[in-house]
Enzyme design. Structure first.
Site, PDB file in Angstrom:
ATOM      1  N   CYS A   1      41.798  -8.372  61.661  1.00 17.59           N
ATOM      2  CA  CYS A   1      41.521  -7.856  62.957  1.00 17.59           C
ATOM      3  C   CYS A   1      40.342  -6.750  63.311  1.00 17.59           C
ATOM      4  CB  CYS A   1      42.878  -7.642  63.786  1.00 17.59           C
ATOM      5  SG  CYS A   1      42.890  -7.353  65.549  1.00 17.59           S
TER       6      CYS A   1
ATOM      7  N   LYS B   1      50.569 -16.539  67.586  1.00 21.92           N
ATOM      8  CA  LYS B   1      50.061 -15.121  67.961  1.00 21.92           C
ATOM      9  C   LYS B   1      50.411 -14.175  66.950  1.00 21.92           C
ATOM     10  CE  LYS B   1      48.692 -11.580  70.561  1.00 21.92           C
ATOM     11  NZ  LYS B   1      47.204 -11.403  70.337  1.00 21.92           N
TER      12      LYS B   1
ATOM     13  N   ASN C   1      37.466 -14.840  61.154  1.00 25.95           N
ATOM     14  CA  ASN C   1      38.056 -14.019  62.332  1.00 25.95           C
ATOM     15  C   ASN C   1      36.867 -13.648  62.990  1.00 25.95           C
ATOM     16  OD1 ASN C   1      39.480 -12.239  64.257  1.00 25.95           O
ATOM     17  ND2 ASN C   1      41.071 -11.913  62.637  1.00 25.95           N
TER      18      ASN C   1
ATOM     19  N   GLY D   1      34.251 -20.896  66.782  1.00 27.71           N
ATOM     20  CA  GLY D   1      33.533 -21.671  67.736  1.00 27.71           C
ATOM     21  C   GLY D   1      33.536 -23.197  67.541  1.00 27.71           C
TER      22      GLY D   1
ATOM     23  N   LEU E   1      46.178  -7.013  69.100  1.00 26.97           N
ATOM     24  CA  LEU E   1      47.477  -7.500  68.750  1.00 26.97           C
ATOM     25  C   LEU E   1      48.767  -7.281  69.410  1.00 26.97           C
ATOM     26  CD1 LEU E   1      46.921  -6.526  64.890  1.00 26.97           C
ATOM     27  CD2 LEU E   1      46.665  -8.950  65.990  1.00 26.97           C
TER      28      LEU E   1
END
Lengths: 301, 234
Positions: free
Chosen positions: A129, A45, A191, A243, A73
């Site tokens: 992100c 993570k 991302n 994907g 996050l």
């Protein structure tokens, strides 16, 4: 007997299958479901120096062949990750671990990397992100911004450094090249893509934060295209992400130029998918007459 | 397998298969054709080999679920969430449900009855057409009360207005957040509340359904969906 092993930035992985950051926690919950040691690696993570709760809920929205997330996050902070989460994962998992480092300033990125890097085999630098203000993607959307953070972290990173790039840019190749020149050892592409959904009955965005990152099989062609373009333009290895849901997808990504492949969203709806992909790879390789998986990396001209 | 409408837009789905006894208050993640994510649905009734889910049709996914017919194969993740914990000290339980939130209280009522706990059930609905499992709850609870917003059945108004009539030493609640807040404010005893949220995975890895509690960040899917009253900071 087929050979699944790949070499990612000098680190040998028994196979190229890696759960993507943010879709596998720190592995503890998944270790209750199956023996994680079948995996090539795990990207844990996304970690920031300070602990973060993340964004308000709802943080998840259904989409055609994918989902939006605006988690933001959420993580317990670099110290807890380095001292508790990763040592805890090591009890269950005896393969290389990838630490995912995020930040909001150059100092922040460096501090996070210094805390986490020595506990992992590879550092993945998240400059992409879309769910935090001023974080990540602010650096990841220009060549100069990307280069500045890679340079800053490179100085304090004793491990191979791979940089996870955002697809929310006009020219992915220029950003990838800037990272390579700034000292990156590898790149992860891609991302999530910035997206949005509206609840037409309530006349409100589904996500509390309005926009979020789009992921899932719907973005596979975009990820594949970017892996292809960047792997042709750069010398450093590329990790394909976006994907991926099957052994065939892994092979397609590798033919496009990926050295290893991350599996993200699919873990959320099928917790066994990474294990199933690893188990299915040999038969798909046999069918396609591939003996050594690393030989197909980037075979598409 | 059976899948039938038991009230307005409320369906009862009975699934058979390799199913262990599921805890009251736990939930199931149902794979639905054409939808990327599974749909989290609470357990309404469970015996080994069978689970009954009562769900409300609210969007594309649950509309798709209504099309399931006998002999269809449904892929589910089971035993998700913590479920209700019945404290040994409690002898008189109050169950408060709002709308589709009454569904998980049924299995809880079954377990309370097994333990010989005196059980009062209060349910609130928008109107009579949405009421389901009325007979079932009446059969298994010692007292049942209904409130509807339009007065079409039972008391006209809110479930909290019925609380003074009830005798209890502990409460369990599930329903819309405004109802849960009102119930928490109106009840002095300890209790447990089951929450809902849009979920990604349902088993604790994506951080999609996080909740800030008195004891830090918790995941509704993994650490919940049931929380003790004192954990919740509204």
């Amino acid at each position: 007997m087929v050979d699944l092993s790949v070499n990612l930035c000098g680190v040998t992985l028994q196979n190229p299958v890696i759960p993507a950051s943010g879709t596998f926690g720190f592995g503890a919950e998944m270790a209750e479901i199956y023996d994680l040691n079948v995996l090539g690696s795990i990207s844990v993570k996304g970690t920031t120096f300070e602990p973060r709760f993340g964004n308000p809920t709802p943080r998840i929205a259904e989409c055609p062949d994918g989902l939006l997330n605006s988690v933001g996050l959420q993580n317990p902070g670099a110290k807890v990750v380095a001292e508790e989460e990763i040592p805890n994962l090591r009890k269950h998992f005896h393969q290389p671990i990838i630490g995912n480092v995020c930040g909001f300033s150059l100092d922040d990125y460096r501090a996070c990397c210094e805390t986490v890097a020595t506990e992992v085999e590879i550092v993945e630098l998240n400059i992409s992100c879309p769910n935090v203000h001023n974080g990540g993607m602010a650096f990841g959307t220009t060549p100069d911004g990307a280069a500045s953070v890679v340079k800053a972290v490179r100085e304090v990173c004793p491990r191979p450094l791979i940089v996870k790039l955002s697809p929310n840019v006009g020219d992915i190749v220029s950003i990838a090249k800037a990272c390579e020149e700034a000292g990156a050892d590898g790149l992860t592409l891609i991302n999530t893509m910035l997206g949005m959904r509206i609840d037409i009955r309530r006349r409100k965005p589904v996500l509390a934060r309005k926009m979020g990152g789009f992921s899932g099989p719907a973005i596979f062609p975009v990820a594949l295209r970017m892996v292809y373009q960047v792997s042709k333009a750069c010398r450093i290895p590329v990790v394909g992400c976006g994907g991926v849901a099957s052994a065939e997808d892994v092979i397609e990504m590798m033919m496009a130029g990926a050295t290893a492949v991350q599996v993200g969203s699919e873990n959320l709806r099928n917790p066994f998918v990474c294990k199933q992909i690893v188990e299915n790879l040999p038969s798909v390789m046999n069918e396609l007459k591939i003996n050594k998986l690393s030989e197909i990396i980037g075979i598409i001209e | 397998m059976r899948n039938e409408e038991v009230a307005s837009k409320i369906f009862r789905l009975e699934l058979a298969g390799e199913i262990p006894q599921l805890a009251a208050g736990s939930f199931v993640e149902v794979s639905v054709g054409g939808m990327y994510l599974r749909r989290p649905i609470s357990v309404c009734e469970s015996v080994p080999g069978k689970v009954t889910l009562v769900y409300k049709v609210v969007g594309k996914g649950t509309t798709q679920m209504t099309k399931l017919v006998r002999n269809d194969v449904v892929n589910c993740l089971l035993q998700l969430g913590n479920g209700f914990q019945i404290p040994e000290s409690s002898r008189k339980a109050l169950l408060v449900g709002g709308g589709i939130g009454t569904a998980p209280l049924y299995q809880l009522a079954v377990e309370l009855r097994k333990k010989g706990v005196f059980t009062t059930f209060i349910a609130g609905f928008a109107n009579q057409s949405e009421i389901f499992y009325q007979k079932e709850f009446e059969n298994i609870c010692d007292k049942t009360y209904y409130a509807t917003m339009d007065g079409s059945f039972g008391h006209q108004g809110l479930v909290t207005e019925l609380l003074p009539e009830c005798d209890y030493d502990y409460f369990y609640a599930c329903g819309p957040t405004p109802m849960l807040k009102a119930v928490t404010a109106a009840i002095a005893t300890d209790g447990q509340l089951s929450l809902e949220e849009r979920m990604g995975c349902g088993f604790g890895i994506c951080m999609g359904c996080s909740l800030m509690t008195a004891h830090g960040a918790k995941r509704i899917c993994k650490d919940g969906p049931v929380f003790r009253k004192e954990e919740l900071v509204w």
